[in-house]
Design a protein around this motif. Structure first.
Motif, PDB file in Angstrom:
ATOM      1  N   GLU A   1      -9.334  -2.933   6.183  1.00  0.00           N
ATOM      2  CA  GLU A   1      -7.945  -2.617   5.839  1.00  0.00           C
ATOM      3  C   GLU A   1      -7.284  -3.776   5.091  1.00  0.00           C
ATOM      4  O   GLU A   1      -6.489  -3.567   4.168  1.00  0.00           O
ATOM      5  CB  GLU A   1      -7.152  -2.297   7.106  1.00  0.00           C
ATOM      6  CG  GLU A   1      -5.724  -1.858   6.873  1.00  0.00           C
ATOM      7  CD  GLU A   1      -5.628  -0.516   6.158  1.00  0.00           C
ATOM      8  OE1 GLU A   1      -4.798  -0.413   5.234  1.00  0.00           O
ATOM      9  OE2 GLU A   1      -6.371   0.413   6.504  1.00  0.00           O
ATOM     10  N   ASN A   2      -7.626  -4.998   5.465  1.00  0.00           N
ATOM     11  CA  ASN A   2      -7.012  -6.180   4.848  1.00  0.00           C
ATOM     12  C   ASN A   2      -7.770  -6.667   3.619  1.00  0.00           C
ATOM     13  O   ASN A   2      -7.382  -7.662   3.002  1.00  0.00           O
ATOM     14  CB  ASN A   2      -6.934  -7.324   5.871  1.00  0.00           C
ATOM     15  CG  ASN A   2      -6.058  -6.964   7.061  1.00  0.00           C
ATOM     16  OD1 ASN A   2      -5.056  -6.256   6.913  1.00  0.00           O
ATOM     17  ND2 ASN A   2      -6.421  -7.440   8.242  1.00  0.00           N
TER      18      ASN A   2
ATOM     19  N   ALA B   1      -0.950   6.893   8.686  1.00  0.00           N
ATOM     20  CA  ALA B   1      -1.150   8.125   7.920  1.00  0.00           C
ATOM     21  C   ALA B   1      -1.662   7.752   6.538  1.00  0.00           C
ATOM     22  O   ALA B   1      -1.251   6.738   5.959  1.00  0.00           O
ATOM     23  CB  ALA B   1       0.146   8.922   7.820  1.00  0.00           C
ATOM     24  N   THR B   2      -2.566   8.573   6.014  1.00  0.00           N
ATOM     25  CA  THR B   2      -3.116   8.341   4.682  1.00  0.00           C
ATOM     26  C   THR B   2      -3.433   9.676   4.037  1.00  0.00           C
ATOM     27  O   THR B   2      -3.652  10.675   4.738  1.00  0.00           O
ATOM     28  CB  THR B   2      -4.386   7.465   4.756  1.00  0.00           C
ATOM     29  OG1 THR B   2      -4.746   7.022   3.451  1.00  0.00           O
ATOM     30  CG2 THR B   2      -5.558   8.240   5.351  1.00  0.00           C
ATOM     31  N   CYS B   3      -3.462   9.695   2.716  1.00  0.00           N
ATOM     32  CA  CYS B   3      -3.767  10.914   1.983  1.00  0.00           C
ATOM     33  C   CYS B   3      -5.149  10.794   1.357  1.00  0.00           C
ATOM     34  O   CYS B   3      -5.547   9.711   0.909  1.00  0.00           O
ATOM     35  CB  CYS B   3      -2.722  11.144   0.895  1.00  0.00           C
ATOM     36  SG  CYS B   3      -2.908  12.725   0.039  1.00  0.00           S
ATOM     37  N   VAL B   4      -5.894  11.897   1.362  1.00  0.00           N
ATOM     38  CA  VAL B   4      -7.213  11.919   0.740  1.00  0.00           C
ATOM     39  C   VAL B   4      -7.262  13.058  -0.262  1.00  0.00           C
ATOM     40  O   VAL B   4      -6.475  14.009  -0.187  1.00  0.00           O
ATOM     41  CB  VAL B   4      -8.348  12.094   1.781  1.00  0.00           C
ATOM     42  CG1 VAL B   4      -8.331  10.977   2.797  1.00  0.00           C
ATOM     43  CG2 VAL B   4      -8.242  13.445   2.467  1.00  0.00           C
TER      44      VAL B   4
ATOM     45  N   PHE C   1      -5.643   3.543   4.915  1.00  0.00           N
ATOM     46  CA  PHE C   1      -6.830   4.392   4.937  1.00  0.00           C
ATOM     47  C   PHE C   1      -7.746   4.028   6.098  1.00  0.00           C
ATOM     48  O   PHE C   1      -8.183   4.900   6.867  1.00  0.00           O
ATOM     49  CB  PHE C   1      -7.580   4.253   3.598  1.00  0.00           C
ATOM     50  CG  PHE C   1      -8.835   5.073   3.505  1.00  0.00           C
ATOM     51  CD1 PHE C   1      -8.780   6.424   3.202  1.00  0.00           C
ATOM     52  CD2 PHE C   1     -10.078   4.499   3.737  1.00  0.00           C
ATOM     53  CE1 PHE C   1      -9.934   7.187   3.109  1.00  0.00           C
ATOM     54  CE2 PHE C   1     -11.239   5.252   3.647  1.00  0.00           C
ATOM     55  CZ  PHE C   1     -11.168   6.596   3.336  1.00  0.00           C
ATOM     56  N   PHE C   2      -8.063   2.755   6.252  1.00  0.00           N
ATOM     57  CA  PHE C   2      -8.982   2.338   7.317  1.00  0.00           C
ATOM     58  C   PHE C   2      -8.282   2.314   8.677  1.00  0.00           C
ATOM     59  O   PHE C   2      -8.935   2.540   9.700  1.00  0.00           O
ATOM     60  CB  PHE C   2      -9.568   0.958   6.989  1.00  0.00           C
ATOM     61  CG  PHE C   2     -10.403   0.958   5.739  1.00  0.00           C
ATOM     62  CD1 PHE C   2     -11.705   1.426   5.768  1.00  0.00           C
ATOM     63  CD2 PHE C   2      -9.871   0.531   4.531  1.00  0.00           C
ATOM     64  CE1 PHE C   2     -12.477   1.458   4.615  1.00  0.00           C
ATOM     65  CE2 PHE C   2     -10.638   0.556   3.377  1.00  0.00           C
ATOM     66  CZ  PHE C   2     -11.932   1.016   3.411  1.00  0.00           C
ATOM     67  N   ARG C   3      -7.021   2.067   8.695  1.00  0.00           N
ATOM     68  CA  ARG C   3      -6.274   2.124   9.956  1.00  0.00           C
ATOM     69  C   ARG C   3      -6.249   3.546  10.504  1.00  0.00           C
ATOM     70  O   ARG C   3      -6.282   3.769  11.722  1.00  0.00           O
ATOM     71  CB  ARG C   3      -4.847   1.620   9.732  1.00  0.00           C
ATOM     72  CG  ARG C   3      -4.010   1.550  11.006  1.00  0.00           C
ATOM     73  CD  ARG C   3      -2.579   1.127  10.699  1.00  0.00           C
ATOM     74  NE  ARG C   3      -1.821   0.972  11.917  1.00  0.00           N
ATOM     75  CZ  ARG C   3      -1.691  -0.170  12.579  1.00  0.00           C
ATOM     76  NH1 ARG C   3      -2.279  -1.257  12.126  1.00  0.00           N
ATOM     77  NH2 ARG C   3      -0.979  -0.223  13.699  1.00  0.00           N
ATOM     78  N   THR C   4      -6.215   4.527   9.603  1.00  0.00           N
ATOM     79  CA  THR C   4      -6.175   5.936  10.010  1.00  0.00           C
ATOM     80  C   THR C   4      -7.556   6.424  10.426  1.00  0.00           C
ATOM     81  O   THR C   4      -7.721   7.014  11.505  1.00  0.00           O
ATOM     82  CB  THR C   4      -5.635   6.800   8.864  1.00  0.00           C
ATOM     83  OG1 THR C   4      -4.344   6.323   8.468  1.00  0.00           O
ATOM     84  CG2 THR C   4      -5.535   8.257   9.310  1.00  0.00           C
TER      85      THR C   4
ATOM     86  N   PRO D   1     -12.971   8.542  -2.724  1.00  0.00           N
ATOM     87  CA  PRO D   1     -11.878   7.744  -3.297  1.00  0.00           C
ATOM     88  C   PRO D   1     -10.812   7.466  -2.233  1.00  0.00           C
ATOM     89  O   PRO D   1     -10.559   8.304  -1.361  1.00  0.00           O
ATOM     90  CB  PRO D   1     -11.320   8.641  -4.409  1.00  0.00           C
ATOM     91  CG  PRO D   1     -12.319   9.759  -4.565  1.00  0.00           C
ATOM     92  CD  PRO D   1     -12.999   9.905  -3.255  1.00  0.00           C
ATOM     93  N   PHE D   2     -10.193   6.293  -2.286  1.00  0.00           N
ATOM     94  CA  PHE D   2      -9.122   5.979  -1.335  1.00  0.00           C
ATOM     95  C   PHE D   2      -8.036   5.188  -2.050  1.00  0.00           C
ATOM     96  O   PHE D   2      -8.283   4.453  -3.005  1.00  0.00           O
ATOM     97  CB  PHE D   2      -9.666   5.196  -0.133  1.00  0.00           C
ATOM     98  CG  PHE D   2     -10.109   3.793  -0.444  1.00  0.00           C
ATOM     99  CD1 PHE D   2      -9.272   2.703  -0.207  1.00  0.00           C
ATOM    100  CD2 PHE D   2     -11.368   3.552  -0.978  1.00  0.00           C
ATOM    101  CE1 PHE D   2      -9.674   1.416  -0.505  1.00  0.00           C
ATOM    102  CE2 PHE D   2     -11.785   2.266  -1.262  1.00  0.00           C
ATOM    103  CZ  PHE D   2     -10.945   1.191  -1.026  1.00  0.00           C
ATOM    104  N   PHE D   3      -6.823   5.375  -1.573  1.00  0.00           N
ATOM    105  CA  PHE D   3      -5.676   4.659  -2.122  1.00  0.00           C
ATOM    106  C   PHE D   3      -5.559   3.297  -1.437  1.00  0.00           C
ATOM    107  O   PHE D   3      -5.507   3.214  -0.209  1.00  0.00           O
ATOM    108  CB  PHE D   3      -4.390   5.468  -1.913  1.00  0.00           C
ATOM    109  CG  PHE D   3      -4.341   6.734  -2.714  1.00  0.00           C
ATOM    110  CD1 PHE D   3      -3.900   6.716  -4.035  1.00  0.00           C
ATOM    111  CD2 PHE D   3      -4.729   7.941  -2.158  1.00  0.00           C
ATOM    112  CE1 PHE D   3      -3.851   7.885  -4.777  1.00  0.00           C
ATOM    113  CE2 PHE D   3      -4.678   9.113  -2.897  1.00  0.00           C
ATOM    114  CZ  PHE D   3      -4.240   9.089  -4.217  1.00  0.00           C
ATOM    115  N   ARG D   4      -5.517   2.256  -2.227  1.00  0.00           N
ATOM    116  CA  ARG D   4      -5.373   0.915  -1.668  1.00  0.00           C
ATOM    117  C   ARG D   4      -3.991   0.752  -1.042  1.00  0.00           C
ATOM    118  O   ARG D   4      -2.988   1.228  -1.569  1.00  0.00           O
ATOM    119  CB  ARG D   4      -5.587  -0.130  -2.765  1.00  0.00           C
ATOM    120  CG  ARG D   4      -7.035  -0.258  -3.194  1.00  0.00           C
ATOM    121  CD  ARG D   4      -7.203  -1.142  -4.400  1.00  0.00           C
ATOM    122  NE  ARG D   4      -6.706  -0.491  -5.614  1.00  0.00           N
ATOM    123  CZ  ARG D   4      -7.042  -0.831  -6.853  1.00  0.00           C
ATOM    124  NH1 ARG D   4      -7.900  -1.812  -7.038  1.00  0.00           N
ATOM    125  NH2 ARG D   4      -6.540  -0.206  -7.897  1.00  0.00           N
ATOM    126  N   GLY D   5      -3.956   0.066   0.099  1.00  0.00           N
ATOM    127  CA  GLY D   5      -2.694  -0.168   0.788  1.00  0.00           C
ATOM    128  C   GLY D   5      -2.089   1.078   1.396  1.00  0.00           C
ATOM    129  O   GLY D   5      -0.870   1.138   1.624  1.00  0.00           O
TER     130      GLY D   5
END
Length: 428
Positions: A148-149, A91-94, A130-133, A123-127
């Motif tokens: 992601e890594n 899960a990630t927030c945008v 984001f890419f896993r989602t 914009p994306f939050f590190r860790g």
């Protein structure tokens, strides 16, 4: 047989000229109908560039009755609980307007040396998974795990391949520096390239850059917060939605500063975006226009060839009296129609080619206003390759015209080829 067809067409050239003009006009109109359908359906068929299956959007809103809770603390708690759900993979927030099929877009120029390109930035939050989602893919190895890594510094960006190709002229952009605006804005270092993806379902992939968010969620980000959730593989949509809504009733319907607003599978968000941005209406209107046009085209061509063949009753009777078979008569009539249509389509396409050289072929209509500037014209996609685009649509127009011509000829050709010799020659 071929020689007879050519001689007949030449001997009746004045009469056939009007048929030819009609077919040329129909060819041009067919181009205007088929070209948008070809482009829109082709764009919709381009891979999204991320995994739509298993992706969902949760929207939260501020609770007007809560004036005590801290939304930042509630946000961190909600994200922790979401990731602990057994059926949730990530899960990630945008932020608003910063994801595919979002209501709006963030866009500005980036410049390298003297080359500028308009990009949409996300914009994306590190860790934050984001890419896993989303499952955006790295250009180097085609996996989301690489991105992601990746450690992205504050001044780093991840750039899409198509944007990098324009800025570098095909060279390696990793490690290069670009500037925002007209070259006088902040500078960023390209740390990785990702494969292109579509921001709109009806568009081709466009130039994109991913920018890390420095700090925590801004205060305005809690209003209409959008959290994207990826379900684990093998869980059906119906089952996941049912389980998640039950979870939300227990965790998001009570107190706190953030409460449940809606929860949708991402393919429904795509469909809603297509409808809002006009893609759905554009395709529907083009299909309705195509059906209406084809119906009238069939009537027009059928009427033309019906009158043309019916007026040759005596000629057909003479051919039958000399031993011509009904099959040979039909073959001759089809051959004449095919020859006329082929020449008319070539001339009609030539006329449209002159128009296309000045005005261009159909791209995106007026569906996306400023968003069209971010699409990088590329020969990788057929609509961006003028010559191939023109040849394919011309072939579709030719096949359509041949189909309608053959349908228009078939009934009168069969009728006149099976007429009795006495009736055919009664006025001779």
């Amino acid at each position: 047989m071929f020689g007879q067809i050519i001689r007949y067409l030449w001997n009746c050239r004045r009469h056939n000229l009007w048929i030819m003009i009609e077919l040329i006009v129909i060819t041009i109109v067919s181009w205007m109908v088929i070209d948008p359908l070809f482009v829109l359906n082709y764009n919709r068929g381009i891979p999204d560039g991320y995994d739509v299956d298993g992706l969902y959007r949760l929207q939260l809103m501020r609770n007007p009755e809560d004036t005590v809770s801290n939304p930042a603390d509630d946000y961190r708690l909600i994200m922790q609980k979401l990731r602990n759900i057994p059926s949730v993979d990530a899960a990630t927030c945008v932020l608003r307007g910063a994801y595919p099929s979002s209501p709006g877009m963030n866009a500005n120029n980036i410049v390298k040396d003297t080359v500028a390109i308009t990009t949409t930035y996300i914009p994306f939050f590190r860790g934050s998974d984001f890419f896993r989602t989303w499952r955006f893919r790295s250009a180097s190895d085609g996996t989301w795990e690489t991105l992601e890594n990746l450690e992205v510094p504050d001044d780093g960006i991840i750039l899409s391949e198509d944007a990098a190709a324009v800025l570098s002229g095909g060279g390696d952009m990793v490690g290069q520096t670009v500037h925002e605006g007209n070259g006088d804005g902040p500078s960023y270092r390209v740390v990785a390239l990702m494969r292109p993806f579509k921001m709109r379902n009806g568009m081709q992939p466009c130039a994109v850059r991913l920018v890390p968010i420095i700090g925590e969620m801004p205060e305005w980000g809690f209003n209409g917060m959008r959290i994207f959730i990826r379900a684990k593989e093998g869980i059906s949509e119906e089952r996941f939605v049912e389980q998640f809504l039950q979870w939300s009733d227990e965790n998001l319907a009570g107190g706190g500063s953030l409460v449940f607003k809606d929860f949708l599978p991402f393919h429904e968000i795509q469909a809603a975006s297509d409808l809002e941005k006009g893609v759905t209406n554009e395709i529907r209107s083009k299909y309705l226009l195509a059906v209406f046009f084809l119906f009238n085209l069939l009537l027009a061509v059928s009427g033309t060839f019906w009158m043309n063949t019916s007026g040759r009753l005596e000629e057909i009777g003479i051919r039958l009296s000399y031993g011509a078979s009904p099959g040979k008569i039909r073959l001759m009539l089809f051959g004449e129609g095919i020859a006329l249509t082929t020449v008319a389509v070539l001339l009609g396409c030539f006329v449209y080619f002159q128009w296309a050289c000045f005005e261009g072929l159909y791209a995106f209509g007026d569906l996306y206003s400023y968003e069209k500037r971010m699409v990088v014209t590329s020969d990788s996609y057929l609509p961006g390759h003028f010559g191939l685009h023109f040849m394919i649509v011309s072939l579709l127009v030719y096949l359509l015209m041949m189909l309608v011509t053959c349908l228009g000829i078939s009934v009168p050709a069969y009728r006149i080829s099976t007429i009795s010799l006495v009736r055919a020659l009664k006025d001779e």
